[in-house]
Design a protein around this motif. Sequence first.
Motif, short mmCIF file in Angstrom:
data_model
loop_
_atom_site.label_atom_id
_atom_site.label_comp_id
_atom_site.label_asym_id
_atom_site.label_seq_id
_atom_site.Cartn_x
_atom_site.Cartn_y
_atom_site.Cartn_z
N VAL A 37 52.22 -38.18 36.62
CA VAL A 37 51.46 -38.18 37.87
C VAL A 37 50.83 -36.58 38.10
CG1 VAL A 37 51.35 -39.15 40.20
CG2 VAL A 37 53.14 -39.97 38.56
N ILE A 59 83.12 -32.60 25.75
CA ILE A 59 81.92 -31.91 26.59
C ILE A 59 81.23 -30.64 25.88
CG2 ILE A 59 81.70 -30.37 28.65
CD1 ILE A 59 82.35 -33.01 29.54
N TYR A 132 65.08 -29.15 36.57
CA TYR A 132 66.41 -29.90 36.34
C TYR A 132 66.03 -30.77 35.14
CZ TYR A 132 67.51 -29.10 41.14
OH TYR A 132 68.14 -28.18 42.10
N LEU A 156 61.91 -31.71 35.54
CA LEU A 156 61.49 -31.80 36.87
C LEU A 156 61.64 -30.27 37.44
CD1 LEU A 156 62.75 -34.55 39.26
CD2 LEU A 156 62.78 -32.09 39.95
N ASP A 161 59.22 -29.11 48.57
CA ASP A 161 59.81 -30.49 48.67
C ASP A 161 59.21 -31.59 47.85
OD1 ASP A 161 61.37 -29.73 50.81
OD2 ASP A 161 60.07 -30.15 52.41
N SER A 162 58.48 -30.82 46.71
CA SER A 162 57.88 -31.78 45.74
C SER A 162 58.16 -31.40 44.50
CB SER A 162 56.28 -31.42 46.05
OG SER A 162 55.67 -32.40 45.02
N SER A 163 57.63 -31.85 43.25
CA SER A 163 58.00 -31.24 41.80
C SER A 163 56.87 -31.35 41.02
CB SER A 163 59.18 -32.13 41.31
OG SER A 163 58.90 -33.52 41.53
N LYS A 165 56.57 -32.78 37.35
CA LYS A 165 57.56 -33.76 36.28
C LYS A 165 57.02 -33.64 34.81
CE LYS A 165 57.53 -36.99 39.15
NZ LYS A 165 56.90 -36.13 40.31
N ALA B 3 88.01 -30.42 32.16
CA ALA B 3 86.48 -30.03 32.58
C ALA B 3 85.74 -31.32 32.71
CB ALA B 3 85.99 -29.63 31.10
N ASN B 4 86.26 -32.56 32.22
CA ASN B 4 85.63 -33.87 32.67
C ASN B 4 85.73 -34.16 34.04
OD1 ASN B 4 85.72 -33.78 29.91
ND2 ASN B 4 87.25 -35.52 29.52
N ILE B 7 82.76 -32.17 35.52
CA ILE B 7 81.21 -32.33 35.23
C ILE B 7 80.58 -33.54 35.47
CG2 ILE B 7 81.83 -33.45 32.88
CD1 ILE B 7 79.98 -31.15 31.88
N LEU B 11 77.17 -33.66 37.74
CA LEU B 11 75.96 -34.28 37.34
C LEU B 11 75.51 -35.14 38.24
CD1 LEU B 11 76.72 -35.26 33.64
CD2 LEU B 11 75.23 -33.44 34.43
N MET B 14 73.70 -33.04 41.14
CA MET B 14 72.50 -32.24 40.48
C MET B 14 71.44 -33.47 40.70
SD MET B 14 72.00 -30.46 36.85
CE MET B 14 71.59 -32.06 36.17
N LEU B 15 71.74 -34.59 40.19
CA LEU B 15 70.77 -35.67 40.33
C LEU B 15 70.32 -36.29 41.75
CD1 LEU B 15 72.25 -38.04 37.51
CD2 LEU B 15 69.79 -36.70 37.58
N ALA B 17 70.30 -33.98 44.19
CA ALA B 17 69.41 -32.93 44.76
C ALA B 17 68.06 -33.05 44.36
CB ALA B 17 70.03 -31.73 44.30
N ALA B 18 67.90 -33.56 42.94
CA ALA B 18 66.52 -33.89 42.33
C ALA B 18 66.02 -35.16 42.80
CB ALA B 18 66.69 -33.80 40.96
N ILE B 21 63.01 -35.15 45.37
CA ILE B 21 61.72 -34.74 44.82
C ILE B 21 61.17 -35.45 43.83
CG2 ILE B 21 61.83 -32.33 45.82
CD1 ILE B 21 63.04 -31.38 43.20
N LEU B 22 62.00 -36.68 43.62
CA LEU B 22 61.44 -37.36 42.35
C LEU B 22 60.00 -38.10 42.58
CD1 LEU B 22 62.72 -37.68 39.35
CD2 LEU B 22 64.08 -39.71 40.10
N VAL B 23 60.11 -38.64 43.63
CA VAL B 23 58.85 -39.50 43.85
C VAL B 23 57.72 -38.45 44.58
CG1 VAL B 23 57.89 -41.47 45.27
CG2 VAL B 23 60.10 -41.43 44.69
N SER B 24 57.10 -37.80 43.50
CA SER B 24 56.01 -37.05 43.80
C SER B 24 55.04 -36.92 42.84
CB SER B 24 56.61 -35.59 44.17
OG SER B 24 57.16 -35.18 42.77
N GLY B 25 53.50 -36.45 43.36
CA GLY B 25 52.60 -36.24 42.26
C GLY B 25 51.42 -35.43 42.78
N ALA B 178 54.63 -36.16 48.18
CA ALA B 178 56.03 -36.20 47.84
C ALA B 178 56.49 -37.12 48.93
CB ALA B 178 56.95 -35.09 47.60
#
Lengths: 179, 179
Positions: A37, A59, A132, A156, A161-163, A165, B3-4, B7, B11, B14-15, B17-18, B21-25, B178
């Motif tokens: 996109v 890991i 990420y 990404l 506030d956007s990205s 990808k 560690a497991n 982790i 993850l 992290m996802l 947080a992402a 901003i995933l739905v953007s273009g 976004a």
Amino acid sequence: MRKSLIIAGLALAMATGSAHATGVGVGVYGGLAYPIVQDDVDSGTLLGLRVPVSLTPLITVEPFYMSSALGDKDQTLGGLTYTREGFDGKGYGLNAMLGSPIGMGVHFYPVAGIGKYKLERTGSEDIDEVGYNIGLGLGVGATPKMTLQLRGELNLVKTGDSSRKFANVTGGLTYSLMP
Amino acid sequence: MKANKWIVPALVLMLAAAGCILVSGQFLIDFDLPNFQAQTNSSIVAEDIDLNTESDYKDHKDDLQDLVDLAVLGKFTNHSGGAIGVEVWMTPTTTNYTNSTDISNHATKVWGPFVVLAGATKTVDWNESASLFTKSGKQLLIQEIKGDGQFQLYAIGNTTTYDFSVSNGVLALVLDFAK
């Protein structure tokens, strides 16, 4: 600050990795990057270097460096065709994987990571932000030391506030330094 | 196995947080500009721009994050005896300036100068055009794009006397949306 944290994380991963690693490899890879996109950039190529360090059998952490050359985008506007230069990108960071990508046999593994990315082109402000990765990898070890790596990732790069990808599809070879 | 324990939550965090901003273009919105001829103080050209006439902008205005790329495109012909630099100036509301002095005193320069030699016709390249935007002009454009989406553009020459025409003119904006 974020850059320092990522560098510190990479250094820590390398240090702890070398002390406790059950496996260490070094690999090169290349492939294609498809913008998702994004009307102003086209698909391009990427290549890079990865250093997988298996901390436990489950890991693996993997410092990486990548460089990309995204494609120029052609658009027909007002009856004339124009070409917008694609981004040149560079990035480094740290991936984490469940399982080990190296060694004999076939290995499927999920991968997720964080990194620092810089995207540059003429006439645009540089994008110099955290990004990420998330994806799936396949390691095929035909010999004890050499593993073929195939990977599909969503990359990404955060921009406010956007990205931006990208869907990255890569292949490479990893040489096992240890064991 | 220690560690497991961290982790997987790492993850997930992290996802998450992402995710925001995933739905953007990045979407290209372009406005065809009418063909026109501009001459010193006798033929001042102004064009009203209303972004709300573009459905992509109108439908996603609330999700607008940034202006990430822009260009003034078209075929410029210099009818003057000497080289000229074409400039585009902007006012956030409708104005009726009748000479270039008033424009340069009261409006904001957003683009230029695009140099065209005497008697020459030159099509502006997107990469060059993107480089010709001024910082203050881009800032004002962002303000208007995030505001009511309506503004006015003037095209003038940067010489004491000028005579130029523009055909196939387009204002191209790449907007970042976004959710």
